[in-house]
Design a protein around this motif. Sequence first.
Motif, PDB file in Angstrom:
ATOM      1  N   GLY A 662      56.356  13.114   2.109  1.00  0.00           N
ATOM      2  CA  GLY A 662      57.343  14.118   2.128  1.00  0.00           C
ATOM      3  C   GLY A 662      57.061  15.174   1.416  1.00  0.00           C
ATOM      4  O   GLY A 662      57.747  15.892   1.693  1.00  0.00           O
ATOM      5  N   VAL A 663      54.832  15.551   1.315  1.00  0.00           N
ATOM      6  CA  VAL A 663      54.873  17.287   1.712  1.00  0.00           C
ATOM      7  C   VAL A 663      55.247  17.544   2.646  1.00  0.00           C
ATOM      8  O   VAL A 663      55.684  18.433   2.737  1.00  0.00           O
ATOM      9  CB  VAL A 663      53.200  16.865   1.017  1.00  0.00           C
ATOM     10  N   LEU A 664      55.251  17.080   4.254  1.00  0.00           N
ATOM     11  CA  LEU A 664      54.762  17.810   5.288  1.00  0.00           C
ATOM     12  C   LEU A 664      56.508  18.266   5.532  1.00  0.00           C
ATOM     13  O   LEU A 664      56.882  19.313   6.229  1.00  0.00           O
ATOM     14  CB  LEU A 664      54.477  17.196   6.260  1.00  0.00           C
ATOM     15  N   ALA A 665      57.425  17.986   4.821  1.00  0.00           N
ATOM     16  CA  ALA A 665      58.858  17.973   4.706  1.00  0.00           C
ATOM     17  C   ALA A 665      59.131  19.402   4.077  1.00  0.00           C
ATOM     18  O   ALA A 665      59.641  19.857   4.401  1.00  0.00           O
ATOM     19  CB  ALA A 665      59.702  16.959   4.090  1.00  0.00           C
ATOM     20  N   GLN A 666      58.766  19.078   3.070  1.00  0.00           N
ATOM     21  CA  GLN A 666      58.855  20.343   2.035  1.00  0.00           C
ATOM     22  C   GLN A 666      57.978  21.420   2.757  1.00  0.00           C
ATOM     23  O   GLN A 666      58.377  22.564   2.408  1.00  0.00           O
ATOM     24  CB  GLN A 666      58.300  20.044   0.749  1.00  0.00           C
ATOM     25  N   VAL A 667      57.017  21.362   3.352  1.00  0.00           N
ATOM     26  CA  VAL A 667      56.560  23.125   4.002  1.00  0.00           C
ATOM     27  C   VAL A 667      57.053  23.139   5.266  1.00  0.00           C
ATOM     28  O   VAL A 667      57.444  24.820   4.923  1.00  0.00           O
ATOM     29  CB  VAL A 667      55.469  22.450   4.367  1.00  0.00           C
ATOM     30  N   ALA A 668      57.835  22.056   5.161  1.00  0.00           N
ATOM     31  CA  ALA A 668      58.642  22.750   6.946  1.00  0.00           C
ATOM     32  C   ALA A 668      60.107  22.859   6.341  1.00  0.00           C
ATOM     33  O   ALA A 668      60.137  24.395   7.321  1.00  0.00           O
ATOM     34  CB  ALA A 668      59.330  21.426   7.701  1.00  0.00           C
ATOM     35  N   ARG A 711      56.954  32.339  -0.040  1.00  0.00           N
ATOM     36  CA  ARG A 711      58.003  30.696  -0.018  1.00  0.00           C
ATOM     37  C   ARG A 711      56.756  29.738   0.223  1.00  0.00           C
ATOM     38  O   ARG A 711      57.384  28.920  -0.451  1.00  0.00           O
ATOM     39  CB  ARG A 711      58.783  30.600   0.982  1.00  0.00           C
ATOM     40  N   ILE A 712      55.826  29.792   1.246  1.00  0.00           N
ATOM     41  CA  ILE A 712      55.136  28.325   1.069  1.00  0.00           C
ATOM     42  C   ILE A 712      54.422  27.991  -0.509  1.00  0.00           C
ATOM     43  O   ILE A 712      54.187  26.903  -0.475  1.00  0.00           O
ATOM     44  CB  ILE A 712      53.789  28.240   2.495  1.00  0.00           C
ATOM     45  N   ARG A 713      53.731  29.490  -0.950  1.00  0.00           N
ATOM     46  CA  ARG A 713      53.069  29.720  -1.943  1.00  0.00           C
ATOM     47  C   ARG A 713      53.364  28.519  -3.040  1.00  0.00           C
ATOM     48  O   ARG A 713      52.758  28.143  -4.382  1.00  0.00           O
ATOM     49  CB  ARG A 713      52.186  30.630  -2.461  1.00  0.00           C
ATOM     50  N   ARG A 714      54.713  29.234  -3.201  1.00  0.00           N
ATOM     51  CA  ARG A 714      55.767  28.438  -4.113  1.00  0.00           C
ATOM     52  C   ARG A 714      56.299  27.174  -4.481  1.00  0.00           C
ATOM     53  O   ARG A 714      55.848  26.533  -5.765  1.00  0.00           O
ATOM     54  CB  ARG A 714      57.349  29.228  -4.374  1.00  0.00           C
ATOM     55  N   SER A 716      55.021  23.125  -5.771  1.00  0.00           N
ATOM     56  CA  SER A 716      53.810  23.310  -6.686  1.00  0.00           C
ATOM     57  C   SER A 716      52.909  22.173  -5.708  1.00  0.00           C
ATOM     58  O   SER A 716      51.280  21.511  -6.198  1.00  0.00           O
ATOM     59  CB  SER A 716      54.475  21.962  -7.185  1.00  0.00           C
ATOM     60  N   VAL A 717      52.720  21.688  -4.596  1.00  0.00           N
ATOM     61  CA  VAL A 717      52.458  20.550  -3.186  1.00  0.00           C
ATOM     62  C   VAL A 717      50.843  21.411  -2.828  1.00  0.00           C
ATOM     63  O   VAL A 717      50.345  20.900  -1.984  1.00  0.00           O
ATOM     64  CB  VAL A 717      52.600  19.578  -2.885  1.00  0.00           C
ATOM     65  N   VAL A 718      51.690  22.366  -2.380  1.00  0.00           N
ATOM     66  CA  VAL A 718      50.412  23.357  -1.584  1.00  0.00           C
ATOM     67  C   VAL A 718      49.405  23.845  -2.826  1.00  0.00           C
ATOM     68  O   VAL A 718      49.910  24.387  -3.996  1.00  0.00           O
ATOM     69  CB  VAL A 718      51.072  24.592  -0.863  1.00  0.00           C
ATOM     70  N   HIS A 719      47.837  23.507  -2.163  1.00  0.00           N
ATOM     71  CA  HIS A 719      46.846  24.181  -2.735  1.00  0.00           C
ATOM     72  C   HIS A 719      46.720  25.393  -2.373  1.00  0.00           C
ATOM     73  O   HIS A 719      45.752  26.668  -3.350  1.00  0.00           O
ATOM     74  CB  HIS A 719      45.694  22.939  -2.860  1.00  0.00           C
ATOM     75  N   GLY A 720      46.924  26.387  -1.091  1.00  0.00           N
ATOM     76  CA  GLY A 720      46.383  27.407  -0.531  1.00  0.00           C
ATOM     77  C   GLY A 720      46.961  27.708   0.794  1.00  0.00           C
ATOM     78  O   GLY A 720      47.586  26.721   1.314  1.00  0.00           O
ATOM     79  N   VAL A 721      47.209  28.886   0.568  1.00  0.00           N
ATOM     80  CA  VAL A 721      47.670  28.768   2.317  1.00  0.00           C
ATOM     81  C   VAL A 721      46.752  30.195   3.436  1.00  0.00           C
ATOM     82  O   VAL A 721      46.734  31.231   2.350  1.00  0.00           O
ATOM     83  CB  VAL A 721      49.110  29.586   2.282  1.00  0.00           C
ATOM     84  N   GLN A 722      46.294  30.506   4.433  1.00  0.00           N
ATOM     85  CA  GLN A 722      45.425  31.436   4.703  1.00  0.00           C
ATOM     86  C   GLN A 722      46.174  31.539   5.503  1.00  0.00           C
ATOM     87  O   GLN A 722      46.649  30.225   7.127  1.00  0.00           O
ATOM     88  CB  GLN A 722      44.438  30.653   4.579  1.00  0.00           C
ATOM     89  N   ARG A 723      46.081  32.731   6.671  1.00  0.00           N
ATOM     90  CA  ARG A 723      46.183  33.012   8.207  1.00  0.00           C
ATOM     91  C   ARG A 723      45.043  32.846   9.222  1.00  0.00           C
ATOM     92  O   ARG A 723      44.459  33.188   8.357  1.00  0.00           O
ATOM     93  CB  ARG A 723      46.732  34.451   7.966  1.00  0.00           C
ATOM     94  N   LEU A 724      45.810  32.356  10.210  1.00  0.00           N
ATOM     95  CA  LEU A 724      44.062  31.735  11.026  1.00  0.00           C
ATOM     96  C   LEU A 724      44.306  32.812  12.139  1.00  0.00           C
ATOM     97  O   LEU A 724      45.448  33.466  12.341  1.00  0.00           O
ATOM     98  CB  LEU A 724      44.528  30.626  11.731  1.00  0.00           C
TER      99      LEU A 724
END
Length: 724
Positions: A662-668, A711-714, A716-724
């Motif tokens: 279900g994590v992938l769906a939350q991020v999407a 929005r992604i960082r908000r 709870s299941v996300v530990h980090g976001v980085q632009r590639l």
Amino acid sequence: MSPGDPALAMPFPAPDEDAVPEYVQALERAADYLPEAQRAQLRRAWAVGAAAHAGQTRKSGEPYITHPVAVAQVLAEQGLDVETLVAAILHDTIEDTPLSRGDIAQQFGETVAELVDGVTKLDKLHFADRQEAAAESFRKMLLAMSRDLRVILIKLADRLHNMRTLGAQSVEARRRIANETLDIYAPIAQRLGMNLIKSELQDLGFRALHPWRHAVIEKRIRSQPLVRREALAKIEAQLAQKLAMEKVEHRLVGRIKTPWSIYTKMRAEHRSFAQVMDVFGFRVVANSVAECYHALGVAHSVYKPLDGRFRDFIAIPKANGYQSLHTVLFGPYGSPIEVQIRTREMDLVAERGVAAHWAYKHGEDPGNSAQSRASAWIANLVESQRGTGSSLEFLENVKVDLFPDEVYLFTPKGDILALPRNSTALDFAYAVHTDVGNHAVAARVDKKLAPLRAKLASGQSVEIITAKSAAPSAQWLEFVVSGKARTAIRHQLKHLEHEDAVQLGHRMLDRALGTQDTSLDRLPAARLDAYLAENRYPRLEALLADIALGNRMPAQVAQSLSAQEQAPDLLKPAQLVPQERILITGAERGVISFAQCCLPIPGDEIMGYHSAGKGIVVHRLECPNVAEYRKSPERWVPIGWDRQVSGDFDAALRIEVENRPGVLAQVAAAIAHAESNIDRVEYLERDTRIAAIRFAIEVADRKHLAEVIRRIRRLSVVHGVQRL
């Protein structure tokens, strides 16, 4: 041409009756509808052809002349005129014998020479491969067809006889010729309404490709059970009796299915042989259109019609001129009965198509004839081939246009347009006019607003909404179906790309000339013309486009153009002088691309690298590859973002999340709520607790990207976001 014409005073004496081979006599019997003087021309053409092909044999060992005479016999069976038959007998002479086009024109007239030349392949030219040669031959044949339809009739008869005698060829050649026949020639025969030739080409092609399957199906058809034959006879008797009682003069025949039609139906509809054969087919041929509709009423009174299976191709003919009433009835044995009802003329056109024009000249509506429709179709193809880049691309477009099924649509004025199956509103727009297609923004289908990609169904009324500012996009090519639309879109995109390239090249050259204290406007016209002539550019626009595409460096062009105005020691090295930045909007088609290594977006500090053939490739200044590009300062292009930037830009994010369902769906969902599209998702790393996922997304600029990341960082299941 009369028999006393001096062009027929040939060096070949008329052969004795006993010396005339059986295959020539068979041709003369098939052409017994021609006057005696014209049949004499056929014999003379055979004498000329036999002398020209003397010593040549077919792979089967027969004299080569037997093939062109057999081709002429196929056409004689279709009732073609003497010029076509003579051209068929001589159709390989220009290509394979010393006989020239001039010789044929002198001996048989210009029309025959034109027909023979139109059928002649392009083997004298050299092409990269067999595929390109075949495509270019096809393009040449099509242009000849546009001048005289009989060219394609000869070509189809030629192909039919080659298919009948395919056994002498190697296995590889048989497969190649059979595939080409099923892909191109059988559909062309169908498009021209020549169903008899189409059916035989399809069946012979099927037999060559799948001999075992063909043999099994053919044997099953021949050994139909007695019960079926009795059922067929009973249904036929009941229909005939009722038609006679209603005093409808008619001819009633049962329709026989071919192995190819059974095979394609079994594959397309995933049916068994028994299910496909469990359909009875009949054709009723009446004297007039009124009697056709009368016969339809009679058929519906004998057996009940299936709802929604009635088609009126008399009121709305098919694109190839085919006219008939089609209905499906509930049979007495639980099997459907397919009935076609048409007049004698319609039956002739259904079997012979455009060839019926020569065999049955009176009583046909010229505006509705198979020939006029075929001419319109070919004219349309000729128009579209002008915009295609290569013969192969053109051949692909023709294949697309040879769809066996059409949809019939109405314009707001009530005119009918026939389009290939699965056509969209955009295909309809281009069918109306190329300009309507180029400026289309939406459509009204049955008065309801619909997008351009909406698929259309027969009977719908379509109105196209246009805007002057609208222009084609590359995405349009993903959903159009017709060859005309595809060609027009590609042509317009190339035109827009060229315009963008010219504008960008102008700005780049002007900036480079600025370092030499001059500009394009201040350059003497004679000097500019001399430079263009020296480098073989037809006009300035071609040079500017070449500069934008990276094929010429603006600094070097600027130095060459300034050389006569200044002493050589006064010329400044372009790269040492600070240049004003070129501002880009991101909409420059074909001349500016965005590097996949760093994916720049509006708001980033950027630089441009001038790459040959690609134009300017845009990188972020912090891109690790920029250090390598700094070694070629002459290819460095100072660029920046314009105030008005349009479109969506690619970006990539590495997101570390908890590895659970279900994590992938939350991020999407978070990305979607930020109004960004997801192009692609891939797992980079994964263990039992944490997963690293790469999201390829589309954003408008840096602000938009920042909002997506927020929005992604908000979550709870996300530990980090980085632009590639």
